[in-house]
Motif scaffolding. Structure first.
Motif, PDB file in Angstrom:
ATOM      1  N   HIS A 187       6.796  12.476   0.763  1.00 56.27           N
ATOM      2  CA  HIS A 187       6.407  11.323  -0.063  1.00 56.27           C
ATOM      3  C   HIS A 187       6.172  10.050   0.753  1.00 56.27           C
ATOM      4  N   GLY A 188       5.644   9.037   0.076  1.00 51.92           N
ATOM      5  CA  GLY A 188       5.341   7.757   0.711  1.00 51.92           C
ATOM      6  C   GLY A 188       6.476   6.752   0.543  1.00 51.92           C
ATOM      7  N   PHE A 189       6.275   5.593   1.115  1.00 49.23           N
ATOM      8  CA  PHE A 189       7.236   4.480   1.099  1.00 49.23           C
ATOM      9  C   PHE A 189       6.974   3.613  -0.121  1.00 49.23           C
ATOM     10  N   PRO A 190       7.981   3.141  -0.818  1.00 54.20           N
ATOM     11  CA  PRO A 190       9.416   3.368  -0.710  1.00 54.20           C
ATOM     12  C   PRO A 190       9.877   4.239  -1.880  1.00 54.20           C
TER      13      PRO A 190
ATOM     14  N   GLY B  39       1.350  15.266   3.195  1.00 55.93           N
ATOM     15  CA  GLY B  39       2.033  13.982   3.272  1.00 55.93           C
ATOM     16  C   GLY B  39       1.152  12.852   2.781  1.00 55.93           C
ATOM     17  N   LEU B  40       1.753  11.968   2.008  1.00 53.35           N
ATOM     18  CA  LEU B  40       1.000  10.812   1.504  1.00 53.35           C
ATOM     19  C   LEU B  40       1.493   9.541   2.196  1.00 53.35           C
ATOM     20  N   SER B  41       0.555   8.812   2.769  1.00 52.25           N
ATOM     21  CA  SER B  41       0.828   7.531   3.410  1.00 52.25           C
ATOM     22  C   SER B  41       1.923   7.654   4.462  1.00 52.25           C
ATOM     23  N   MET B  42       3.130   7.098   4.249  1.00 58.65           N
ATOM     24  CA  MET B  42       4.178   7.274   5.257  1.00 58.65           C
ATOM     25  C   MET B  42       4.465   8.762   5.474  1.00 58.65           C
ATOM     26  N   GLY B  43       4.379   9.542   4.399  1.00 61.09           N
ATOM     27  CA  GLY B  43       4.544  10.993   4.525  1.00 61.09           C
ATOM     28  C   GLY B  43       3.483  11.576   5.451  1.00 61.09           C
ATOM     29  N   GLY B  44       2.287  10.979   5.417  1.00 63.32           N
ATOM     30  CA  GLY B  44       1.217  11.407   6.317  1.00 63.32           C
ATOM     31  C   GLY B  44       1.521  11.035   7.759  1.00 63.32           C
ATOM     32  N   TYR B  45       2.143   9.868   7.973  1.00 60.55           N
ATOM     33  CA  TYR B  45       2.511   9.488   9.354  1.00 60.55           C
ATOM     34  C   TYR B  45       3.501  10.521   9.909  1.00 60.55           C
ATOM     35  N   ILE B  46       4.454  10.909   9.048  1.00 62.74           N
ATOM     36  CA  ILE B  46       5.463  11.892   9.491  1.00 62.74           C
ATOM     37  C   ILE B  46       4.773  13.224   9.798  1.00 62.74           C
TER      38      ILE B  46
ATOM     39  N   GLU C 109       4.001  -8.542   9.882  1.00 64.29           N
ATOM     40  CA  GLU C 109       4.100  -8.495   8.424  1.00 64.29           C
ATOM     41  C   GLU C 109       5.285  -7.619   7.987  1.00 64.29           C
ATOM     42  N   ARG C 110       5.514  -6.504   8.692  1.00 68.00           N
ATOM     43  CA  ARG C 110       6.676  -5.656   8.365  1.00 68.00           C
ATOM     44  C   ARG C 110       7.969  -6.465   8.554  1.00 68.00           C
ATOM     45  N   ALA C 111       8.026  -7.261   9.638  1.00 68.98           N
ATOM     46  CA  ALA C 111       9.234  -8.060   9.901  1.00 68.98           C
ATOM     47  C   ALA C 111       9.456  -9.066   8.767  1.00 68.98           C
TER      48      ALA C 111
ATOM     49  N   GLY D 192       4.362  -8.122  -5.012  1.00 66.64           N
ATOM     50  CA  GLY D 192       3.239  -8.102  -4.079  1.00 66.64           C
ATOM     51  C   GLY D 192       2.764  -6.683  -3.767  1.00 66.64           C
ATOM     52  N   PHE D 193       3.708  -5.740  -3.751  1.00 66.78           N
ATOM     53  CA  PHE D 193       3.400  -4.386  -3.264  1.00 66.78           C
ATOM     54  C   PHE D 193       2.628  -3.560  -4.298  1.00 66.78           C
ATOM     55  N   VAL D 194       3.089  -3.601  -5.542  1.00 65.32           N
ATOM     56  CA  VAL D 194       2.496  -2.715  -6.558  1.00 65.32           C
ATOM     57  C   VAL D 194       0.992  -2.962  -6.749  1.00 65.32           C
TER      58      VAL D 194
ATOM     59  N   ALA E 222      10.711   2.064  11.214  1.00 65.68           N
ATOM     60  CA  ALA E 222      10.180   3.333  11.746  1.00 65.68           C
ATOM     61  C   ALA E 222       8.652   3.322  11.705  1.00 65.68           C
ATOM     62  N   MET E 223       8.088   2.803  10.628  1.00 63.51           N
ATOM     63  CA  MET E 223       6.614   2.759  10.530  1.00 63.51           C
ATOM     64  C   MET E 223       6.039   1.792  11.562  1.00 63.51           C
ATOM     65  N   ALA E 224       6.721   0.651  11.747  1.00 66.73           N
ATOM     66  CA  ALA E 224       6.219  -0.348  12.701  1.00 66.73           C
ATOM     67  C   ALA E 224       6.218   0.201  14.132  1.00 66.73           C
TER      68      ALA E 224
ATOM     69  N   ALA F 155      -6.678   0.494  -1.064  1.00 72.20           N
ATOM     70  CA  ALA F 155      -6.832  -0.762  -0.333  1.00 72.20           C
ATOM     71  C   ALA F 155      -6.045  -0.764   0.978  1.00 72.20           C
ATOM     72  N   LEU F 156      -5.151   0.196   1.178  1.00 73.73           N
ATOM     73  CA  LEU F 156      -4.344   0.227   2.414  1.00 73.73           C
ATOM     74  C   LEU F 156      -4.975   1.120   3.474  1.00 73.73           C
ATOM     75  N   THR F 157      -5.445   2.282   3.036  1.00 76.70           N
ATOM     76  CA  THR F 157      -6.104   3.223   3.957  1.00 76.70           C
ATOM     77  C   THR F 157      -7.383   3.642   3.251  1.00 76.70           C
TER      78      THR F 157
ATOM     79  N   GLY G 246      -6.319   4.556  -6.403  1.00 79.15           N
ATOM     80  CA  GLY G 246      -5.926   3.636  -5.342  1.00 79.15           C
ATOM     81  C   GLY G 246      -5.171   4.404  -4.263  1.00 79.15           C
ATOM     82  N   HIS G 247      -4.164   3.719  -3.684  1.00 75.17           N
ATOM     83  CA  HIS G 247      -3.406   4.301  -2.564  1.00 75.17           C
ATOM     84  C   HIS G 247      -2.480   5.439  -3.014  1.00 75.17           C
ATOM     85  N   LEU G 248      -2.030   5.393  -4.269  1.00 74.22           N
ATOM     86  CA  LEU G 248      -1.120   6.456  -4.744  1.00 74.22           C
ATOM     87  C   LEU G 248      -1.929   7.470  -5.544  1.00 74.22           C
TER      88      LEU G 248
HETATM   89  C1  MLT Z   1       3.250   4.018   2.059  1.00 73.80           C
HETATM   90  O1  MLT Z   1       2.556   3.996   1.032  1.00 73.80           O
HETATM   91  O2  MLT Z   1       3.905   5.014   2.407  1.00 73.80           O
HETATM   92  C2  MLT Z   1       3.320   2.770   2.896  1.00 73.80           C
HETATM   93  O3  MLT Z   1       2.967   1.674   2.144  1.00 73.80           O
HETATM   94  C3  MLT Z   1       2.470   2.881   4.108  1.00 73.80           C
HETATM   95  C4  MLT Z   1       2.547   1.703   5.002  1.00 73.80           C
HETATM   96  O4  MLT Z   1       3.179   0.694   4.647  1.00 73.80           O
HETATM   97  O5  MLT Z   1       1.981   1.761   6.095  1.00 73.80           O
END
Ligand code: MLT
Length: 265
Positions: free
Chosen positions: A25-28, A90-97, A129-131, A148-150, A187-189, A214-216, A240-242
């Motif tokens: 799954h993705g963050f958070p 994997g979606l988003s952060m799940g994709g990074y993993i 921005e993560r910080a 802001g996130f949703v 971890a993502m940063a 809008a994110l990827t 969208g992103h989800l």
């Molecule tokens: C996610 O959807 O998992 C995160 O928002 C991805 C990110 O912040 O890079």
């Protein structure tokens, strides 16, 4: 089930002998993010879901996570379920993993589904921005962050027409510990660039992306698919992103067809 060694909450649904698919799954959020996929596909495939360390019901611990640790956890979920090789999704952060796992442990995968994600690491601006997000989460808690996130992770039409999806996304995020969220942001940063290894992926890949992500965005997805020898790209209209929550029918159709192809090889 709780996998003893790592204290990760994980579940397996579907026929024991069927093609195993591990959903990251993705963050958070947490593994409940995959409910529409589990419901639709559990008759045909063995679906493994788990809460990434620090999120959902998995152990938060010291809040110090890395992609390497997340990949260790993914491997221990597969080991704990007795699965040698699986399709990763994997979606988003799940994709990074998943991208790092494909690079580090390629022999564990039969195929991969990369949803609304990217192979590039954060830019310096992204890290700063993560910080800021970490500081705000610690000082102000979930709600200002969610405000802001949703709207960034859901398409405008979803925000307008699917209040159930908005509610579900907010509820999952609110359920997650601030320390776990901050650990995931770190971890993502700090994640590495997996772009150079895309050309070495030797299994079939499906790249899925929401048209309104809008994110990827679809261009990022297209560039990633172009670098992978055996990849198909599917853009999900209106999502969208989800994308798996916003357009579950189209997402499930594309995922189901891809898994059938992997199974038939
Ligand atoms: C996610 O959807 O998992 C995160 O928002 C991805 C990110 O912040 O890079």
């Amino acid at each position: 089930m709780t996998t003893g060694a790592t204290e990760l909450e994980a579940s397996s649904t579907g026929p024991a002998g069927a093609l195993p698919v591990v959903l990251i799954h993705g963050f958070p959020f947490d593994r409940r993010m995959w409910e529409p996929q589990v419901r639709a596909l559990k008759g045909r495939f063995r679906l493994l879901t788990y809460d990434v360390r620090g999120l959902g019901r998995s152990r938060v611990g010291d809040g110090q996570y890395t992609m390497e640790l997340y990949v260790d956890d993914l491997m221990s979920v597969l080991d704990g379920m007795g699965v040698d090789r699986a399709v990763g999704c994997g979606l988003s952060m799940g994709g990074y993993i998943l991208l790092r796992a494909l690079e580090r442990e390629p022999e564990r995968f039969l195929g991969a589904v990369l949803c609304d994600t990217r192979s590039q690491p954060d830019t310096d601006e992204g890290r700063i921005e993560r910080a800021r997000t970490i500081r705000r989460l610690k000082e102000e808690g979930h709600d200002p962050f969610l405000k802001g996130f949703v709207p960034r992770v859901l398409a405008p039409a979803t925000l307008r027409d699917q209040p159930d999806v908005v509610e579900r996304v907010e509820a999952m995020a609110r359920d997650t510990s601030i320390r776990g969220m901050c650990g995931a942001l770190l971890a993502m940063a700090a994640r590495t660039d997996t772009t150079p290894s895309l050309g070495r992926i030797r299994v079939p890949v499906l790249v899925l992306v929401g048209e309104r992500d809008a994110l990827t965005d679809p261009e990022v997805a297209r560039e990633m698919a172009d670098r992978i020898p055996e990849a198909d790209l599917r853009v999900l209209p209106g999502a969208g992103h989800l994308s798996n929550l916003e357009r579950p029918e189209g997402f499930n159709r594309a995922l189901g067809q891809f898994l059938e192809r992997v199974e038939a090889r």
